[in-house]
Motif scaffolding. Structure first.
Motif, PDB file in Angstrom:
ATOM      1  N   ALA A 172      55.326  58.714  19.394  1.00 53.62           N
ATOM      2  CA  ALA A 172      53.995  59.424  18.887  1.00 53.62           C
ATOM      3  C   ALA A 172      52.836  59.435  19.333  1.00 53.62           C
ATOM      4  O   ALA A 172      52.335  59.318  20.717  1.00 53.62           O
ATOM      5  CB  ALA A 172      54.602  58.348  17.296  1.00 53.62           C
ATOM      6  N   ASP A 173      52.301  60.197  18.133  1.00 54.21           N
ATOM      7  CA  ASP A 173      50.579  60.832  19.208  1.00 54.21           C
ATOM      8  C   ASP A 173      50.220  59.816  18.983  1.00 54.21           C
ATOM      9  O   ASP A 173      49.086  60.091  17.434  1.00 54.21           O
ATOM     10  CB  ASP A 173      50.974  62.370  18.708  1.00 54.21           C
ATOM     11  CG  ASP A 173      49.183  62.759  19.455  1.00 54.21           C
ATOM     12  OD1 ASP A 173      49.283  62.772  20.513  1.00 54.21           O
ATOM     13  OD2 ASP A 173      48.934  63.785  18.854  1.00 54.21           O
ATOM     14  N   ILE A 174      49.912  58.821  19.359  1.00 51.76           N
ATOM     15  CA  ILE A 174      49.269  57.651  18.940  1.00 51.76           C
ATOM     16  C   ILE A 174      47.802  57.326  20.171  1.00 51.76           C
ATOM     17  O   ILE A 174      48.114  57.365  20.963  1.00 51.76           O
ATOM     18  CB  ILE A 174      49.569  56.365  18.454  1.00 51.76           C
ATOM     19  CG1 ILE A 174      50.387  56.020  19.629  1.00 51.76           C
ATOM     20  CG2 ILE A 174      50.201  56.879  16.621  1.00 51.76           C
ATOM     21  CD1 ILE A 174      51.358  54.146  19.587  1.00 51.76           C
ATOM     22  N   GLN A 175      46.919  56.513  19.212  1.00 47.40           N
ATOM     23  CA  GLN A 175      46.448  55.802  20.497  1.00 47.40           C
ATOM     24  C   GLN A 175      46.594  54.837  21.205  1.00 47.40           C
ATOM     25  O   GLN A 175      47.013  54.029  20.605  1.00 47.40           O
ATOM     26  CB  GLN A 175      44.461  55.596  19.914  1.00 47.40           C
ATOM     27  CG  GLN A 175      43.567  55.547  20.743  1.00 47.40           C
ATOM     28  CD  GLN A 175      42.017  54.773  20.242  1.00 47.40           C
ATOM     29  OE1 GLN A 175      42.778  53.437  19.837  1.00 47.40           O
ATOM     30  NE2 GLN A 175      40.612  55.030  20.692  1.00 47.40           N
ATOM     31  N   ARG A 176      46.755  54.773  22.083  1.00 50.73           N
ATOM     32  CA  ARG A 176      47.090  53.755  22.985  1.00 50.73           C
ATOM     33  C   ARG A 176      46.455  52.877  24.140  1.00 50.73           C
ATOM     34  O   ARG A 176      45.312  53.384  24.744  1.00 50.73           O
ATOM     35  CB  ARG A 176      48.217  54.234  24.204  1.00 50.73           C
ATOM     36  CG  ARG A 176      49.457  54.654  23.577  1.00 50.73           C
ATOM     37  CD  ARG A 176      50.587  54.974  23.951  1.00 50.73           C
ATOM     38  NE  ARG A 176      51.961  55.428  23.763  1.00 50.73           N
ATOM     39  CZ  ARG A 176      51.841  56.848  22.470  1.00 50.73           C
ATOM     40  NH1 ARG A 176      51.081  57.493  22.484  1.00 50.73           N
ATOM     41  NH2 ARG A 176      53.265  56.553  22.722  1.00 50.73           N
ATOM     42  N   ILE A 177      46.419  51.673  23.865  1.00 48.29           N
ATOM     43  CA  ILE A 177      45.420  50.997  25.026  1.00 48.29           C
ATOM     44  C   ILE A 177      46.116  50.151  25.615  1.00 48.29           C
ATOM     45  O   ILE A 177      47.103  49.435  25.434  1.00 48.29           O
ATOM     46  CB  ILE A 177      44.192  50.119  22.979  1.00 48.29           C
ATOM     47  CG1 ILE A 177      43.649  50.301  23.086  1.00 48.29           C
ATOM     48  CG2 ILE A 177      43.697  49.030  24.060  1.00 48.29           C
ATOM     49  CD1 ILE A 177      43.012  50.021  21.433  1.00 48.29           C
ATOM     50  N   GLY A 178      45.747  49.897  27.090  1.00 51.99           N
ATOM     51  CA  GLY A 178      46.316  49.229  27.727  1.00 51.99           C
ATOM     52  C   GLY A 178      45.047  47.399  28.286  1.00 51.99           C
ATOM     53  O   GLY A 178      43.690  47.564  27.758  1.00 51.99           O
ATOM     54  N   VAL A 179      45.627  46.947  29.060  1.00 59.20           N
ATOM     55  CA  VAL A 179      45.031  45.654  29.404  1.00 59.20           C
ATOM     56  C   VAL A 179      46.021  45.457  30.526  1.00 59.20           C
ATOM     57  O   VAL A 179      47.046  45.525  30.406  1.00 59.20           O
ATOM     58  CB  VAL A 179      45.021  44.839  28.348  1.00 59.20           C
ATOM     59  CG1 VAL A 179      45.891  44.018  28.762  1.00 59.20           C
ATOM     60  CG2 VAL A 179      44.126  43.675  28.734  1.00 59.20           C
ATOM     61  N   TYR A 180      45.398  44.519  31.983  1.00 56.68           N
ATOM     62  CA  TYR A 180      46.197  44.214  32.778  1.00 56.68           C
ATOM     63  C   TYR A 180      46.479  42.431  32.176  1.00 56.68           C
ATOM     64  O   TYR A 180      45.577  42.181  32.287  1.00 56.68           O
ATOM     65  CB  TYR A 180      45.338  44.551  34.312  1.00 56.68           C
ATOM     66  CG  TYR A 180      45.294  45.304  34.787  1.00 56.68           C
ATOM     67  CD1 TYR A 180      46.585  46.165  35.680  1.00 56.68           C
ATOM     68  CD2 TYR A 180      44.847  46.128  34.380  1.00 56.68           C
ATOM     69  CE1 TYR A 180      46.801  47.097  35.622  1.00 56.68           C
ATOM     70  CE2 TYR A 180      44.403  47.986  35.351  1.00 56.68           C
ATOM     71  CZ  TYR A 180      45.689  47.924  35.476  1.00 56.68           C
ATOM     72  OH  TYR A 180      45.862  49.771  36.056  1.00 56.68           O
ATOM     73  N   LEU A 181      47.006  41.927  32.846  1.00 58.09           N
ATOM     74  CA  LEU A 181      47.785  41.056  32.118  1.00 58.09           C
ATOM     75  C   LEU A 181      46.715  39.695  32.459  1.00 58.09           C
ATOM     76  O   LEU A 181      46.742  38.876  31.269  1.00 58.09           O
ATOM     77  CB  LEU A 181      48.905  40.273  33.354  1.00 58.09           C
ATOM     78  CG  LEU A 181      49.615  38.931  32.861  1.00 58.09           C
ATOM     79  CD1 LEU A 181      49.954  39.152  31.018  1.00 58.09           C
ATOM     80  CD2 LEU A 181      51.061  38.484  33.180  1.00 58.09           C
ATOM     81  N   GLN A 182      46.174  39.884  33.574  1.00 55.00           N
ATOM     82  CA  GLN A 182      44.658  38.995  34.011  1.00 55.00           C
ATOM     83  C   GLN A 182      43.672  38.821  32.868  1.00 55.00           C
ATOM     84  O   GLN A 182      43.109  37.297  32.074  1.00 55.00           O
ATOM     85  CB  GLN A 182      44.348  38.613  35.436  1.00 55.00           C
ATOM     86  CG  GLN A 182      43.424  39.754  35.198  1.00 55.00           C
ATOM     87  CD  GLN A 182      44.232  40.877  36.299  1.00 55.00           C
ATOM     88  OE1 GLN A 182      45.121  41.396  35.886  1.00 55.00           O
ATOM     89  NE2 GLN A 182      43.134  42.115  36.792  1.00 55.00           N
TER      90      GLN A 182
END
Lengths: 375, 375, 375, 375
Positions: free
Chosen positions: A285-295
């Motif tokens: 899907a064409d959606i906004q994606r937010i990422g984070v590093y595990l720490q």
């Protein structure tokens, strides 16, 4: 399309015995059109109260029945029949063995030294495919050896190894989970970051190549470590194309057929990207994606006990100092202190919160993205 | 003897809050005659169903009231009020946090890198006593820092750290436990092997200097590591005289005042050896002692589920192939298979067995000494 | 208004001791302006996971602080500290004693024969108020006598009697509960049917004068039975104006301050009708009210085990044969049978449903109004 | 002897489904030589942690294999597979449904009014055997009707009714239980007092003909009530020779093959008295037997919480004021109060005590014979 009648096979394996001496069985569904392609292994409900993945597998089977499969897809719903069936009050005590507290998702096999020893014995120009076959054979053998230990093994470990015996054959492993009260998110190994855009899941946690016991790690750690070791040894890139992910499909204790269809479509989109299904029907899907590093994926614990109102929803952006929870203090209902506030220590997005209003001190209230970024 | 009236002090600390918002307190008893000597810290019931240590502390207080103390003895009974009060059926679910499965005895602080960094900064001829004071200050500070984390800590870890804040002051730490159905045994760090003959406990397990989360390890690992590091650095022996032990005082879910008196005497004998009590009344008993290294202390798991008769008693010598358990199979009561046998895989002495006849596959039936030796 | 500074009093009573030997206390709030009027007793959380009533009491105290009280209001939040603090997994095992399964709300005192004996001894023209005082004295004495039994009493019964010792003084008793996943509803004794329009609660269950152990019954059964007996004996109407209700304030395991304010207003409206508060601010809401007789309040059990999607919401009108639940069958995910339906046996309105998707056969899926009517 | 090869038949019935949708089966063993005689129904482990009865059935089958049977013996071990498999910590939470607290042994069918209505319709000279057949048919039908209710039934009730469907065919019903920590005792209906000397069990509790939900009562209450009603109606004695007993075979959570053999012999002795087995091998033992009426079988509750040493053994005669328990108070270990006493309120014999040292206030510490007598 015209499909072979036996492309979908069903079988069962016994993963444990209960106190009545009866086998506890797990159903295995395999879809295979005899075409070349990766092997995909998908399991659900290793934590017994996290049942929504079973609905996702229901929809996946329905979708896969209507499309050609390159390679093989193995689907294992309700893979932990012990966990699903331990009731304590009306709820399911499914995250850990009620006898000894062992997390049901921490007993998979991994031995880093075995990878190094294997790499040591590989000669310079060995074909990558031969390496892959040899490595998988060795790893499968080690799992089987472990299961035969004369002194036996703990229940969670036995269960995990029996599932891993199947998962070890796969190039793609998806482990379907739920959070307590949770929004959808996915754990992605850092080296496979590109996969973030192949699923239709808005929140992505990037995890390092460290084994902490879970199935996704037990799957990708050996291959990633092997790649690194061989690459260094021969100064040459290796990519064995093995990926593994833990998908968190919303809240535990709930099944929802409509939501499950969306989750199945998200997985079909990923499988389409990997060439497992060539149907044009499925795309990320064409959606906004937010990422984070595990720490930066942090747990907010309470320092007090009491009764908690959760004021922010999983998935909601919260600014530093916003109120995240109200806490009722039964001994001071006649004063301001009767309703205390707990504020956000920094900008964050909660992924999940604790499912009960009644908490002791030291309870994990929220798990939150901090220092998050758009993908 | 003529004792000061305030040599025995009692106080309380709060270690947690419950869901009603009330503090859960732990009593602290301190005995001190203002004389030089080691600090001794003794706690019981960190696992909530292992209550016999509380009786041992009752008898220790009675014994210490009648004898002079060199140094200080700190006694902390029922140190885990959460664990003791979680009933599930008639029994106590005291080994782990019922919310998340965390073992109540695995959240103490240890950081090996901090030891190395500290040792790096020590100059050649620093006085050993000054080192000891500085190291203890640093370690205490680190525990307190950890407790102040802005995102908070899990309940078990908070509890453990609050206890460790007291234990860190001690030269001798005794953690009183019980097994399920168990004979008396003790965990002794390999470097303190001589202590085996100072307690009156017939079974001794020698453990390496590896931190696995328990209080005894959290106590001796920093000091032992510091000794080793400094000894290597300066080519000179160091001994900070810190010892810590986990004592297993028989079976859980039971208190027995007469047995507790014997256990208290065993501990008084050890304290006499260490000069804490100079009374001639207390000495280690002249008994046979059997030892084992941790790698030979083995768990026997079942590979089946069913109903089990435990045929050998904790402490009993068992020869290879002797029957250790009968298993009833309810589906074959009309045949030989109705009563199956489980045999000893080698010569062994069971220390404990599972407390319930009803077992799933993968249950820890027995923990056993193998390759044991007389001391 | 100008209020006396000590019109709001707070105290605590101990209702139990835990395994550490510590008292478990309950807070008691009393508001009294020294004016004539009824005594009102309101308790919450006798079932430990049903915590929303504590928030309602918070708002009631805030409201009562601002208005004159005729008579006295006694508020007892978190009245069962044992139940609230038994965690089993993340949830609270609060409906029954985890040791023996006893429902925490079934141990109140009632003895019909005592009522008859009392009525026998009443002379014709005794003043109704004198009868009320004498009867209350006798009943209070019987509760206190029961608490002193030389062989002791079970925990739930001890707890219940200690609360009933306070409730017995009241003319109006409100017991605040929650359902699992639930809409608001109220249990009303048939003889007090008029009260249905004095609360702002859309669903009303009319219950007969039969004692089944709960606090509302334990409160109104003696008085109603006494009225009936004396009315027959003397052919004359008696009304001692004692009423008691069980209010179900939404779902368990949740607190919500905004919803709690509405519930508090609903109760204030009732208290205004009874003359306890004379403020014009509070009136019953003008809403549609639906009633049902207890025999038509039916439980829908499953005949199978499996994973359930609840398709209808508490409070929603459902027609006969409408789908109420989908059931996932993990062994037939490849066929139509993978998703079964459960249909409404008749026209109904569900009040609540089970809070977990994982159900054994014989689980109470829904509780439903059938043959319901508008008030 | 020369036995038919198919005199021992084994089958299974499904009594429930778990959350995975799987059937939970119970094995049924039937021994029948085609000879006239009573039908005997024996079940064990309706309370899941009370497993010793399964061993007794193992030995009964072995004994019955070697002797001729007049009538039929039906043996149903592990009759509650749900209860046996609910672990909470290391123990089994087997006495009640973990979801709702329902005692697994309280859901059998009984309806006194049905007996009266049946008796009303019996004509004067009806043959007693015909009455017996008609009554049994009616009762069986009522049970089956109940199981078909369109709104379903709770799990414990479903389980109980499915077992009762078999038990209703029997003239003799034995329900094998265990106490927590317990000596052997038996519940005997007052009208069948003579049976006390036909078992080899030293402690006998005589119970009135009141239905409280258990299987023994559900079995004998209808027949006893029918006898009484017909006897009064026709002024003539009726005896339908139906008897039912609850046997308490020592402690829960334990199986012991040697003890089980003795218990099986005790039952064989009774069956010999009833003519089911004509072997001379089996006779009631010549032992002292002590009896008590149910109203004198008293529970001793604690009024405090704490840690308890049980000082008297089940089966031991205790004089008024003897110490029955020591209680450790962790907050006063430095004073006399650290060890409190609990004394016998009168002369008594404890049958059982609570299995854990950690008790809340209101815990059932002991159940005791008072005013007991020799038989």
């Amino acid at each position: 399309m015209n499909f072979s009648s036996n492309r979908l096979q069903k079988s069962h394996i016994s993963v444990a015995q209960n106190a009545s001496g009866r086998n506890l069985n797990v159903p295995i569904y395999r879809i295979n059109d005899g075409l070349p392609g990766p092997t995909v292994y998908i399991q659900s409900s290793i934590h017994g109260a996290e049942v929504q993945g079973n609905v996702v597998i229901y929809h996946l089977i329905n979708a896969l029945k209507k499309t050609r499969v390159n390679g093989e897809v193995i689907l294992v719903p309700n893979c932990n029949p012990v966990g699903t069936n331990i009731k304590a009050g009306e709820y399911t005590l499914g995250r850990f063995d009620p006898v000894n507290g062992t997390n049901w998702n921490r007993g998979y096999f991994y031995d880093e030294s075995m990878v190094f020893k294997f790499a040591d014995n590989i000669a310079q120009d060995t074909d990558a495919n031969d390496i892959k076959i040899a490595f998988r054979n060795m790893w499968r053998g080690a799992i089987q050896e472990k299961l035969k230990q004369p002194w036996g093994l703990g229940l969670a470990q036995q269960l995990n190894l029996r599932l891993q015996e199947m998962a070890v054959e796969a190039d793609i492993v998806l482990d379907l989970h739920n959070g307590p009260v949770s929004t959808r998110h996915i754990y992605i190994p850092e080296y496979a970051k590109a996969a973030a855009k192949q699923f239709s899941i808005p929140h992505c946690i990037f995890i390092p190549n460290t084994f902490a016991g879970a199935l996704d790690e037990a799957t990708f750690c050996p291959w990633w470590t092997l790649q690194q070791t061989l690459s260094e040894k021969f100064d040459q890139q290796y990519d064995f194309a093995v990926q593994a992910f833990t998908l968190e499909m919303g809240s535990q204790e709930v099944i929802d057929f409509d939501e499950g269809k969306k989750d199945a479509n998200s997985i079909m989109g990923y499988l389409a990207c990997k060439g497992v299904v060539d149907d044009n029907e499925y795309r990320p899907a064409d959606i906004q994606r937010i990422g984070v590093y595990l720490q930066d994926y942090k747990t907010l614990y309470t320092n007090f006990g009491g009764m908690v109102e959760y004021c922010v929803k999983p998935g909601q952006r919260v600014a530093k100092d916003e109120i995240m929870a109200h806490v009722l203090n039964i001994d001071t209902l006649d004063s301001e202190d009767g309703k205390k506030h707990l504020r956000a220590p920094c900008d964050l997005i909660p992924m999940l919160h604790f499912p009960s209003a009644s908490v002791l001190s030291g309870t994990q209230l929220y798990k939150c993205f901090t220092n998050y970024f758009e993908l």
